[in-house]
Scaffold this motif. Structure first.
Motif, short mmCIF file in Angstrom:
data_model
loop_
_atom_site.label_atom_id
_atom_site.label_comp_id
_atom_site.label_asym_id
_atom_site.label_seq_id
_atom_site.Cartn_x
_atom_site.Cartn_y
_atom_site.Cartn_z
N LEU A 1 0.85 -1.18 0.00
CA LEU A 1 0.00 0.00 0.00
C LEU A 1 0.89 1.23 0.00
CD1 LEU A 1 -2.61 -1.03 2.71
CD2 LEU A 1 -3.01 -0.93 0.25
N GLU A 2 0.56 2.19 -0.87
CA GLU A 2 1.23 3.48 -0.87
C GLU A 2 0.25 4.51 -0.33
OE1 GLU A 2 3.63 4.54 -4.24
OE2 GLU A 2 3.78 2.44 -4.88
N LEU A 3 0.67 5.24 0.72
CA LEU A 3 -0.24 6.07 1.48
C LEU A 3 0.21 7.54 1.47
CD1 LEU A 3 -0.43 3.70 4.59
CD2 LEU A 3 -2.00 3.74 2.64
N ASP A 4 -0.78 8.44 1.61
CA ASP A 4 -0.46 9.87 1.70
C ASP A 4 -0.27 10.29 3.15
OD1 ASP A 4 -2.99 10.13 2.85
OD2 ASP A 4 -3.92 11.00 1.06
N ASP A 5 -0.18 11.60 3.39
CA ASP A 5 0.04 12.12 4.74
C ASP A 5 -1.00 11.63 5.74
OD1 ASP A 5 2.34 13.61 4.51
OD2 ASP A 5 1.31 15.36 3.73
N ASN A 6 -2.24 11.45 5.26
CA ASN A 6 -3.34 11.04 6.11
C ASN A 6 -3.53 9.52 6.14
OD1 ASN A 6 -4.10 13.76 6.76
ND2 ASN A 6 -4.93 13.92 4.69
N LEU A 7 -2.55 8.80 5.61
CA LEU A 7 -2.57 7.34 5.53
C LEU A 7 -3.75 6.82 4.70
CD1 LEU A 7 -1.41 6.29 9.12
CD2 LEU A 7 -0.06 6.90 7.11
N LYS A 8 -4.05 7.57 3.65
CA LYS A 8 -5.04 7.12 2.67
C LYS A 8 -4.29 6.66 1.42
CE LYS A 8 -8.60 8.05 5.18
NZ LYS A 8 -9.32 6.91 5.80
N PRO A 9 -4.73 5.56 0.79
CA PRO A 9 -4.03 5.06 -0.39
C PRO A 9 -4.06 6.06 -1.55
CG PRO A 9 -5.51 3.40 0.50
CD PRO A 9 -5.83 4.68 1.21
N VAL A 10 -2.92 6.17 -2.23
CA VAL A 10 -2.83 7.06 -3.39
C VAL A 10 -2.94 6.28 -4.69
CG1 VAL A 10 -1.49 8.79 -2.16
CG2 VAL A 10 -0.30 6.98 -3.40
N LYS A 11 -2.92 4.95 -4.59
CA LYS A 11 -3.10 4.09 -5.77
C LYS A 11 -3.64 2.75 -5.29
CE LYS A 11 1.23 4.38 -7.07
NZ LYS A 11 2.53 4.13 -7.76
N PRO A 12 -4.17 1.93 -6.20
CA PRO A 12 -4.71 0.64 -5.76
C PRO A 12 -3.66 -0.23 -5.10
CG PRO A 12 -5.40 1.16 -8.01
CD PRO A 12 -4.37 2.18 -7.64
N ARG A 13 -4.11 -1.05 -4.14
CA ARG A 13 -3.19 -2.01 -3.50
C ARG A 13 -2.55 -2.90 -4.56
NH1 ARG A 13 -7.94 -5.73 -3.14
NH2 ARG A 13 -9.17 -4.03 -2.27
N GLN A 14 -1.35 -3.35 -4.28
CA GLN A 14 -0.63 -4.20 -5.23
C GLN A 14 -0.20 -5.48 -4.54
OE1 GLN A 14 2.79 -2.37 -7.02
NE2 GLN A 14 3.23 -4.11 -8.35
N LEU A 15 -0.65 -6.62 -5.05
CA LEU A 15 -0.18 -7.91 -4.57
C LEU A 15 1.11 -8.22 -5.31
CD1 LEU A 15 -3.18 -7.89 -3.66
CD2 LEU A 15 -3.16 -10.36 -3.92
N LEU A 16 2.20 -8.37 -4.56
CA LEU A 16 3.52 -8.49 -5.16
C LEU A 16 3.84 -9.93 -5.51
CD1 LEU A 16 5.50 -6.13 -2.72
CD2 LEU A 16 4.41 -5.53 -4.90
N GLY A 17 4.47 -10.11 -6.66
CA GLY A 17 4.87 -11.44 -7.09
C GLY A 17 4.32 -11.79 -8.45
N ASP A 18 4.45 -13.06 -8.81
CA ASP A 18 3.96 -13.57 -10.10
C ASP A 18 2.44 -13.50 -10.12
OD1 ASP A 18 2.82 -15.76 -11.85
OD2 ASP A 18 4.94 -15.93 -12.41
N GLN A 19 1.90 -12.69 -11.02
CA GLN A 19 0.46 -12.41 -10.99
C GLN A 19 -0.39 -13.64 -11.35
OE1 GLN A 19 -0.89 -9.49 -9.74
NE2 GLN A 19 1.27 -9.22 -9.19
N ALA A 20 0.11 -14.50 -12.23
CA ALA A 20 -0.64 -15.72 -12.56
C ALA A 20 -0.74 -16.64 -11.34
CB ALA A 20 0.02 -16.44 -13.73
N LYS A 21 0.36 -16.77 -10.61
CA LYS A 21 0.37 -17.59 -9.40
C LYS A 21 -0.54 -16.98 -8.33
CE LYS A 21 4.97 -19.68 -9.89
NZ LYS A 21 6.33 -19.78 -9.32
N ILE A 22 -0.55 -15.66 -8.25
CA ILE A 22 -1.39 -14.99 -7.27
C ILE A 22 -2.87 -15.24 -7.56
CG2 ILE A 22 -2.15 -12.71 -6.45
CD1 ILE A 22 0.81 -11.83 -6.74
#
Length: 258
Positions: free
Chosen positions: A220-241
């Motif tokens: 998660l990438e967050l702003d000053d108020n701890l609100k996301p600035v972009k969609p969450r990202q599940l890290l790793g091989d996307q097909a496996k995920i």
């Protein structure tokens, strides 16, 4: 603009994940596959250049063990680990120990999906006659909580998980992030889902469709108020995920029973 990064992690596969049982607060160690998932996760986070300053876990072994293995794989064993029951998995009450697929055969897949995924439906309370009641409520770890043992939950909806998690987030976790620390939360499927609901403003209905597989870090990438600035990202091989997400979703289907 992104100011902070936070990583959420559902622990590696536990023994009861493998058996497709409601594990909840029963203390289970990681399976062999779960150990590998945690180690792979640590290697991936190292490749991504993560340097954690602080790790938060629940007081359940599978959450703590995952954090240890991740830090070891990263060469960051020295990083402090802080534990709280408020990051525990959802308390599944009377469902604890039961096989999800067996329950789907008995009660229907929709009923099991409501128990597993809905926001504000609480499963049946755990009774004193339940085979795991004494194991849970006589466990010494629950003498360390910031509430009396008799006031600990006997079952929880996801809403109730968020209600017990949020004070800890606001008082303890969020201030560390706002100091500029890079934080890993190694917790559970439902405690991570509850926190995502809060941070991302996910609706009560849509949270039912958020699935987190074991051992996959969520960035998660967050702003000053701890609100996301972009969609969450599940890290790793996307097909496996995607395959791992489908595996979790299929756990509540009757055809999984053997």
């Amino acid at each position: 603009m992104s100011k902070y990064k936070l990583v959420l992690l559902r622990h590696g596969e536990g023994a009861w994940n493998k058996e497709n049982r409601f594990c909840s607060w029963v203390d289970q160690k990681l399976s062999e596959d779960g150990v590998k998932e945690a180690q792979d996760c640590g290697r991936l986070l190292k490749q991504q250049g993560y340097k954690f300053d602080l790790v938060f876990t629940s007081i359940l072994s599978r959450s703590i063990q995952t954090a240890w293995l991740v830090l070891e794989a990263m060469g960051q064993e020295w990083v402090p680990v802080v534990k709280s029951w408020r990051l525990n998995e959802r308390h599944y009450g009377g469902l604890i120990g039961l096989n999800r697929a067996e329950m789907a055969r008995q009660h229907g897949e929709e009923k099991v999906k409501v128990w597993r995924r809905s926001y504000d439906v609480t499963p049946p309370l755990i009774e004193e006659s339940h085979p795991y009641f004494l194991e849970l409520y006589n466990d010494r770890r629950y003498t360390t909580c910031d509430v009396a043992r008799e006031n600990l939950p006997r079952a929880e909806s996801l809403k109730e998980v968020l209600n017990r998690l949020l004070p800890y987030w606001n008082s303890t976790v969020a201030p560390e992030i706002q100091k500029g620390k890079t934080v890993l939360i190694s917790a559970h499927g439902n405690s991570c889902r509850a926190l995502l609901k809060h941070l991302e403003g996910i609706s009560d209905q849509d949270i039912a469709n958020v699935t987190l597989p074991t051992g996959i870090p969520v960035q998660l990438e967050l702003d000053d108020n701890l609100k996301p600035v972009k969609p969450r990202q599940l890290l790793g091989d996307q097909a496996k995920i995607q395959a791992a997400i489908k595996k979790v979703e299929d756990q509540g289907k009757a055809k999984q029973a053997t």
